[in-house]
Write a protein that holds these residues in place. Sequence first.
Motif, PDB file in Angstrom:
ATOM      1  N   GLU A 168       0.851  -1.185   0.000  1.00  0.00           N
ATOM      2  CA  GLU A 168       0.000   0.000   0.000  1.00  0.00           C
ATOM      3  C   GLU A 168       0.892   1.243   0.000  1.00  0.00           C
ATOM      4  O   GLU A 168       1.960   1.261   0.596  1.00  0.00           O
ATOM      5  N   SER A 169       0.417   2.288  -0.671  1.00  0.00           N
ATOM      6  CA  SER A 169       1.225   3.507  -0.730  1.00  0.00           C
ATOM      7  C   SER A 169       1.368   4.121   0.657  1.00  0.00           C
ATOM      8  O   SER A 169       2.461   4.485   1.083  1.00  0.00           O
ATOM      9  N   VAL A 170       0.261   4.230   1.410  1.00  0.00           N
ATOM     10  CA  VAL A 170       0.293   4.786   2.757  1.00  0.00           C
ATOM     11  C   VAL A 170      -0.791   4.104   3.584  1.00  0.00           C
ATOM     12  O   VAL A 170      -1.896   3.882   3.108  1.00  0.00           O
ATOM     13  N   THR A 171      -0.452   3.772   4.830  1.00  0.00           N
ATOM     14  CA  THR A 171      -1.445   3.202   5.731  1.00  0.00           C
ATOM     15  C   THR A 171      -2.525   4.235   6.034  1.00  0.00           C
ATOM     16  O   THR A 171      -2.225   5.418   6.247  1.00  0.00           O
ATOM     17  N   GLU A 172      -3.759   3.798   6.050  1.00  0.00           N
ATOM     18  CA  GLU A 172      -4.855   4.715   6.344  1.00  0.00           C
ATOM     19  C   GLU A 172      -4.667   5.314   7.738  1.00  0.00           C
ATOM     20  O   GLU A 172      -4.426   4.617   8.710  1.00  0.00           O
ATOM     21  N   GLY A 173      -4.744   6.622   7.812  1.00  0.00           N
ATOM     22  CA  GLY A 173      -4.588   7.309   9.086  1.00  0.00           C
ATOM     23  C   GLY A 173      -3.149   7.482   9.522  1.00  0.00           C
ATOM     24  O   GLY A 173      -2.897   7.791  10.694  1.00  0.00           O
ATOM     25  N   ALA A 174      -2.175   7.294   8.609  1.00  0.00           N
ATOM     26  CA  ALA A 174      -0.762   7.449   8.967  1.00  0.00           C
ATOM     27  C   ALA A 174      -0.507   8.854   9.505  1.00  0.00           C
ATOM     28  O   ALA A 174      -0.999   9.850   8.967  1.00  0.00           O
ATOM     29  N   PHE A 175       0.286   8.940  10.563  1.00  0.00           N
ATOM     30  CA  PHE A 175       0.624  10.228  11.172  1.00  0.00           C
ATOM     31  C   PHE A 175       1.633  10.987  10.303  1.00  0.00           C
ATOM     32  O   PHE A 175       1.513  12.196  10.105  1.00  0.00           O
ATOM     33  N   ILE A 176       2.633  10.271   9.779  1.00  0.00           N
ATOM     34  CA  ILE A 176       3.627  10.870   8.882  1.00  0.00           C
ATOM     35  C   ILE A 176       3.736   9.997   7.642  1.00  0.00           C
ATOM     36  O   ILE A 176       3.828   8.766   7.745  1.00  0.00           O
ATOM     37  N   LYS A 177       3.726  10.605   6.477  1.00  0.00           N
ATOM     38  CA  LYS A 177       3.827   9.876   5.224  1.00  0.00           C
ATOM     39  C   LYS A 177       5.264   9.929   4.706  1.00  0.00           C
ATOM     40  O   LYS A 177       5.996  10.875   4.980  1.00  0.00           O
ATOM     41  N   PRO A 178       5.696   8.912   3.940  1.00  0.00           N
ATOM     42  CA  PRO A 178       7.042   8.934   3.367  1.00  0.00           C
ATOM     43  C   PRO A 178       7.244  10.176   2.503  1.00  0.00           C
ATOM     44  O   PRO A 178       6.330  10.583   1.763  1.00  0.00           O
ATOM     45  N   ASP A 179       8.415  10.765   2.616  1.00  0.00           N
ATOM     46  CA  ASP A 179       8.736  11.979   1.862  1.00  0.00           C
ATOM     47  C   ASP A 179       9.577  11.612   0.637  1.00  0.00           C
ATOM     48  O   ASP A 179      10.777  11.373   0.744  1.00  0.00           O
ATOM     49  N   MET A 180       8.945  11.547  -0.515  1.00  0.00           N
ATOM     50  CA  MET A 180       9.635  11.285  -1.775  1.00  0.00           C
ATOM     51  C   MET A 180       9.636  12.538  -2.658  1.00  0.00           C
ATOM     52  O   MET A 180       9.757  12.457  -3.874  1.00  0.00           O
ATOM     53  N   GLY A 206       7.741   3.672  13.376  1.00  0.00           N
ATOM     54  CA  GLY A 206       8.059   3.542  11.969  1.00  0.00           C
ATOM     55  C   GLY A 206       7.507   2.245  11.384  1.00  0.00           C
ATOM     56  O   GLY A 206       7.371   1.245  12.075  1.00  0.00           O
ATOM     57  N   ASN A 207       7.228   2.293  10.089  1.00  0.00           N
ATOM     58  CA  ASN A 207       6.696   1.137   9.371  1.00  0.00           C
ATOM     59  C   ASN A 207       7.796   0.559   8.491  1.00  0.00           C
ATOM     60  O   ASN A 207       8.189   1.164   7.497  1.00  0.00           O
ATOM     61  N   ILE A 208       8.299  -0.607   8.856  1.00  0.00           N
ATOM     62  CA  ILE A 208       9.406  -1.208   8.133  1.00  0.00           C
ATOM     63  C   ILE A 208       9.012  -1.583   6.701  1.00  0.00           C
ATOM     64  O   ILE A 208       9.866  -1.698   5.823  1.00  0.00           O
ATOM     65  N   ASN A 209       7.717  -1.750   6.451  1.00  0.00           N
ATOM     66  CA  ASN A 209       7.237  -2.081   5.109  1.00  0.00           C
ATOM     67  C   ASN A 209       7.059  -0.858   4.229  1.00  0.00           C
ATOM     68  O   ASN A 209       6.846  -0.985   3.017  1.00  0.00           O
ATOM     69  N   ASN A 210       7.141   0.318   4.827  1.00  0.00           N
ATOM     70  CA  ASN A 210       7.006   1.565   4.077  1.00  0.00           C
ATOM     71  C   ASN A 210       7.883   2.612   4.745  1.00  0.00           C
ATOM     72  O   ASN A 210       7.390   3.487   5.454  1.00  0.00           O
ATOM     73  N   PRO A 211       9.204   2.528   4.559  1.00  0.00           N
ATOM     74  CA  PRO A 211      10.121   3.424   5.270  1.00  0.00           C
ATOM     75  C   PRO A 211       9.742   4.891   5.094  1.00  0.00           C
ATOM     76  O   PRO A 211       9.470   5.357   3.981  1.00  0.00           O
ATOM     77  N   GLY A 212       9.741   5.608   6.205  1.00  0.00           N
ATOM     78  CA  GLY A 212       9.345   7.007   6.192  1.00  0.00           C
ATOM     79  C   GLY A 212       7.936   7.224   6.689  1.00  0.00           C
ATOM     80  O   GLY A 212       7.547   8.356   6.981  1.00  0.00           O
ATOM     81  N   GLU A 213       7.175   6.154   6.803  1.00  0.00           N
ATOM     82  CA  GLU A 213       5.813   6.255   7.332  1.00  0.00           C
ATOM     83  C   GLU A 213       5.824   5.988   8.831  1.00  0.00           C
ATOM     84  O   GLU A 213       6.490   5.075   9.304  1.00  0.00           O
ATOM     85  N   PHE A 214       5.047   6.800   9.566  1.00  0.00           N
ATOM     86  CA  PHE A 214       4.888   6.593  11.001  1.00  0.00           C
ATOM     87  C   PHE A 214       3.402   6.576  11.324  1.00  0.00           C
ATOM     88  O   PHE A 214       2.633   7.409  10.836  1.00  0.00           O
ATOM     89  N   ILE A 215       3.023   5.611  12.122  1.00  0.00           N
ATOM     90  CA  ILE A 215       1.631   5.466  12.520  1.00  0.00           C
ATOM     91  C   ILE A 215       1.539   5.488  14.035  1.00  0.00           C
ATOM     92  O   ILE A 215       2.488   5.117  14.735  1.00  0.00           O
TER      93      ILE A 215
END
Length: 734
Positions: free
Chosen positions: A281-293, A607-616
Amino acid sequence: MKNVIVVLLFLLSINCTSQTEKKFNLDFEEYSVNDKLPRGWFKWGNYDLEIDTVHVKQGKASGKISSKNAHNSFGSIVYSIPANYEGKSIRLDGFMKIENIQNGFSGLLLRIVDKNNEVLAFENMQSQNIHGTKDWQKYSISLPYPKNAETIFVAGIMTGSGEAWFDDFVLTIDGKDIQTLKEIEKPIYKANLDKEFDLGSKVDFPELNNRLIGNLDLLGKVWGFLKYHHPEIRKGNYNWDYELFRFLPEYLESKTTEERDDILLEWIKQIGDIDKCFKCESVTEGAFIKPDMSWFDNFNLSLKLKNELKYIYQNRGQGESFYVGYNNYNRLVFLNENRYIMMPYPDKGYRLLALYRYWNMIHYFFPYKYLIDKNWNDILREYIPKIINAKNELEYELTFIQLMGDINDTHVSYSFGFNKVNDKKGEFFPSFQVKFIDNKLVVVDHYNPELKNAAKVESGDIITSINKKSVESILDSIKPYYPASNEVARLRDISQDILRSPKNEITIEFISGDKKEEHSIPLYKKDSLNINWHNWKGKSFKFLKNNIGYVTLEFIKKEDIPIIKETFKNTKGIIIDIRNYPSAFVPFLLGTYFVTDNTPFVKFSVGNINNPGEFIFENGDEIPKPTETYKGKLVVLVNEFSQSQSEYTAMAFRAGNNTTIIGSTTAGADGNVITILLPGGLRTRMSGIGVYYPDGTETQRVGIVPDIEISPTIKGIKEGRDELLEKAIEIINK
């Protein structure tokens, strides 16, 4: 008679079999007359170690540590075991006898490290404060058995003066004796077999210009993106440090943007094909911080290269990888990072690697990147010329300290590997403590009363200059080299170093009363000073006047807590002092005494190891419902020395029914830490999870905001008063 002989032979065969099956000499029994220590045992520290055949628990030998002098050092008798075992918990049992241990402690020790000798788990029984004289007793220590363990050290340790004996150690994993466990075969990764650049990067850099700096900025971001996303790299099929060195020479020769992008595309193609990921998934629903690309759009990339990077992101590797995984507490850790300790001043290629490694660790896994004062995407461009052009080891270390300071995190440290910086600061310290109060450098107290006359200063004196330089000008010049979340933590750390020197004497100017004075004062090596002068040698709790209980967490033990509850249950108030770092973890055991029901007090961003840069956000901890609730007032003392676990503990107490927190701003670095290893033998840290109140209120950089702000005054210092404690007593007595 024949039957007796058969039985004896059978018993002998059993004895011989058990002897041959013993893999490790943990009972100290194997030694020869010419050995100083039992077979396999070795020495840490500088105390005297020997085999003792007189004082033994059983058998014929024990290990002995002794020291006649009380000083800030230690001795340890150590045994090393390869960590070729699986399990969840590890336990060391052993017997210990001590005689006349003063100004220190003795205990069993467990230290578990990874392949870079970084500590994954540690316990030495210091919190139990075992001293004096005691006959043989059995002791035990237990730890979670960490993933990625490489070596297990079991030991006996002693500090202070006296004698300690150790015998009959037994090491178990998940309750099974390690002597009987079958060793596992660890996987072999291609990345670990690559040795081509062990002696240097072999990269020659042309003179830097804006175009080349921009290209190196892009490369650092592509390199890190591939490291944490490309499945083949995540599997450990490439030594990604060394692949950078293989790639750099051709990349440095690129003349145009088109050529640059084509070289990058070819490099990516050579890594290997990527299968379609159907669960990315591009971003987990309700993610606090999204990966910065966003950097994909900042380098005028060709459409083909940009699409390739997007495809890798959409089909990135999942789960733990060769370079990042989880520890026993399900928290992210960096794995298989070599700090190349044999290169204290690494060449330009390795220096650039260090910068790339650090930037990407922060970019993808630092939970507070959004709180950094600077734009993190601009940092590589700023530091590439500084790192590549660092003239010597000292300049390299100082540049990195400045870089680490840019993340605004008090958890950053540079105690290990920054040897030239520590040499420059020096090994000599004053015999008194100073602190910044009202922006003035004030003498607080003396470590060693017998050295007070030589120090020339009294408590409350204000130091205005050091070696003819004003304190203000010194502060301006050194602040960038003291990483911190906020200014109070920075000044705290500076105050501990500002009078430090490579020489054993400095000249200070100071104001004492109404007089200005100037004196040369002696400095001393740290281990000759009683730095812990303020330590309370008794229990962690005591009664104050007017039926008030006082608890300091600096010396608290878990076994103290039921006694504290019983002792203070009828007091009109309890003061808990967290102007320190707790010696035991007590938020739940003691926190439950001050609530009436299950009480949430914290939540985390992870941090989400499956989507580095995402924090939930994940559900935080709550204080459990008590069997008994304290009816009096609770006052908690905090200041700039309250950091990390101290701040977390203060949050737990704040959830109480009748709690008042008083003091000043805390260090603003809560939660666990992640260790970062860098080329040149450098080791630092960063905050590993985000810590918030249940309503989302931040603690990072802000700290624990007191209900009542109060700080020491110069007048109070002169009078020898603890003004925070006085205020706490006043609050309870109202």
